[in-house]
Design an enzyme around this catalytic site. Structure first.
Site, short mmCIF file in Angstrom:
data_model
loop_
_atom_site.label_atom_id
_atom_site.label_comp_id
_atom_site.label_asym_id
_atom_site.label_seq_id
_atom_site.Cartn_x
_atom_site.Cartn_y
_atom_site.Cartn_z
N SER A 41 1.03 -1.20 0.09
CA SER A 41 0.14 -0.14 0.06
C SER A 41 0.83 1.21 -0.02
CB SER A 41 -0.85 0.13 1.30
OG SER A 41 -0.15 0.06 2.42
N LYS A 42 0.24 2.30 -0.33
CA LYS A 42 0.73 3.72 -0.15
C LYS A 42 1.35 3.90 1.05
CE LYS A 42 -1.39 7.51 -0.63
NZ LYS A 42 -2.44 8.43 -1.09
N ARG A 43 0.93 3.40 2.08
CA ARG A 43 1.19 3.57 3.42
C ARG A 43 2.67 2.91 3.64
NH1 ARG A 43 -3.36 1.51 6.23
NH2 ARG A 43 -4.35 2.74 4.59
N GLY A 59 4.94 2.33 1.44
CA GLY A 59 5.97 3.21 1.01
C GLY A 59 6.35 4.25 1.86
#
Ligand code: GLU
Length: 505
Positions: free
Chosen positions: A263-265, A267
């Site tokens: 997920s973006k999180r 990253g």
């Protein structure tokens, strides 16, 4: 004759493109090219509430950066346009009505308040998110429960309504997925999804089937998260166009991060990019970092994405796009999730920097140097520099640190490495060397002059090389020191030595 292969990437323009999205593009592209087919980009923007300005541009820019351009798209046009679903709005209603007439769909007049009341009434521990399905619809206001006349009156009066698919329990929907084999679903577990919304826009479910049909798509590849929707699509195909006309499906495995789905999180937490290119959310201004800006080459990005869930059955890991086109087979894509590892991603980039020619790297290197205020004006010289340092660069963004000293004398000298052993004899050697090289031009002569001077001074050349490196470079790194002298030239080499001697004393 077999039908011409036509595949599509059908993103909703809701934000930046995540690794998984670009991998879907890539697999579509590879399959199309492998089979001499066509690759279509279709923008699925029927959910206007999720539309994000700039997201469509971002998709084009990403495809361009990766070298995965579609044959047909909203921008390029083509024989099956328009390619933006919002511009096709008018054509979906007739298909929804065909389904209603055939008893496969129905009008539903429930207001948002009535839907909320239903959810509140039915919600409990075993049913946390009540669905509008075959059990629930009998208690709601729709064309299956209301008298025909009332339905007509409501429709004639323009009462807001949606069209829902009518799913009956007790059936198993089965289809063959190119990666997973036979997949089956029990219709009792699928809800009566909305097909046409009150604003006249189709939902994704209706639009995807109608457009895959009208655009003559032969193979539909998408992320695994769409698997639960597949039975709805298969039934729509069966009822509208016949299942034999349906595209072949493949649902691509998830990409996994350190803790489940990447997920973006992840990253942000672990400090690696998950988007193709930088993306700034226009509402929140939040920036999500991209592989491009981190310093990845598109060749490496494409290569590493191809290997996230696929290999050709050999140990080979490095593939050019052309090779991937030749070797890629959808049937070899793995069913299980593909683990993303940023270390490995960087390994791919390092390998690609090493195997790229200096000419290929030149524009990118000039850009990263310019971003650090370094102007590389002389291309011939910059090409030599790239060849000297590329082995040492994992990311394009490593070039300024690895090559900056060629363009600008180092501001600081890390003298700690040799100062303890510094002597006045060594200083005298360097003064002599700076004077002796005025007519020297090539690395071999810089070296032989150096050795001759060291011998005359009675000092081992090995003890002098590190100080020389630090005088020219600033630190204990970089390519062979006499090659550096050759590139910066005798005058600059002598100037850096003299300046260093002033500091060292
Ligand atoms: N519009 C869907 C998405 O945003 C496409 C799914 C499909 O390819 O069928 O991913």
């Amino acid at each position: 004759m077999a039908k011409k292969v036509r595949v599509r990437f059908a993103p909703s323009p809701t934000g930046g493109l995540h690794l998984g999205g670009v991998r879907t593009v890539l697999y579509n592209y590879l399959f199309a090219r492998h089979h001499g087919g066509e690759f279509v980009l279709r923008i699925e923007d029927t959910d206007q509430s999720r539309y994000v300005p700039g997201a469509e541009e971002y998709i084009y820019d990403t495809l361009e950066w990766c070298g995965l351009l579609p044959d047909e798209s909203p921008r390029k046009g083509g024989a099956f346009g328009p390619y933006r679903q919002s511009e096709r709005k008018e054509l979906y209603r007739a298909f929804a009505e065909r389904l209603v007439d055939a008893g496969r769909a129905y009008y539903a007049f429930d207001t948002p308040e009535e839907l909320d009341a239903m959810r509140t009434r039915l919600k409990n521990d075993t049913n946390p998110t009540p669905q509008y399905d075959h059990r629930v619809r009998t208690g709601m206001r729709n064309s299956l429960t209301l008298p025909a006349e009332e339905v007509k009156t409501l429709l004639d009066a323009g009462t807001p309504h949606v069209v829902r698919i009518r799913l009956e329990p007790g059936e198993t929907v089965t289809f063959t997925d190119m990666i997973r084999g036979e997949v089956s679903f029990d219709t009792a577990l699928v809800d009566d999804k909305v097909l046409l919304k009150a604003d006249g826009m189709p939902t994704y479910h209706l639009a995807v089937v109608v457009d895959d049909h009208l655009m003559e798509i032969t193979h539909a590849f998408r992320g695994e998260e769409w698997l639960p929707s597949a039975p709805v699509h298969v039934l729509l195909w069966r009822w509208l166009f016949g299942e034999e006309a349906m595209p072949h499906w493949a649902h691509l495995p998830l990409i996994l991060g350190p803790s489940g789905k990447l997920s973006k999180r992840d990253g942000a937490k672990y400090g690696f990019p998950v988007f193709a290119m930088n993306w700034t959310d226009p509402k929140t201004n939040e920036l999500t970092e991209g592989f491009r800006e981190r310093g990845f080459l598109p060749e490496a990005f494409v290569n590493l994405l191809a290997l996230l869930g696929w290999n050709d059955g050999t140990e080979q890991e490095l593939f050019s796009l052309e090779e991937l086109v030749r070797r890629f087979q959808m049937e070899k894509v793995h069913k299980g999730g593909a683990q993303f590892n940023f270390e490995k991603a960087q390994w791919f980039n390092h390998e690609w920097i090493k195997r790229s020619t200096a000419q290929r790297l030149l524009p990118d290197v000039k850009t990263v140097l310019a971003a650090k205020g370094i102007t590389a004006a002389d291309d011939t010289q910059t090409l030599r520099i790239i060849d000297l340092v590329k082995e040492r660069c994992t990311l394009l963004s490593d070039f300024p640190a690895q090559a900056g000293f060629f363009f600008q004398a180092p501001q600081e000298l890390d003298t700690t490495a040799f100062i303890a052993k510094w002597t006045q004899e060594k200083k005298a050697f360097f003064e002599q060397y700076a004077g002796a090289i005025s007519n020297v031009a090539d690395a071999a002569s810089f070296e032989s002059t150096f050795k001759a001077g060291a011998e005359a001074a009675g000092i081992k050349p090995g003890e002098l090389q590190l100080p020389l490196r630090i005088m020219l470079v600033g630190g204990k790194f970089g390519p062979p020191v006499f090659a550096i002298a050759e590139v910066i030239g005798a005058e600059e080499t002598a100037a850096r030595i003299r300046k260093a001697l002033e500091v060292i004393g």
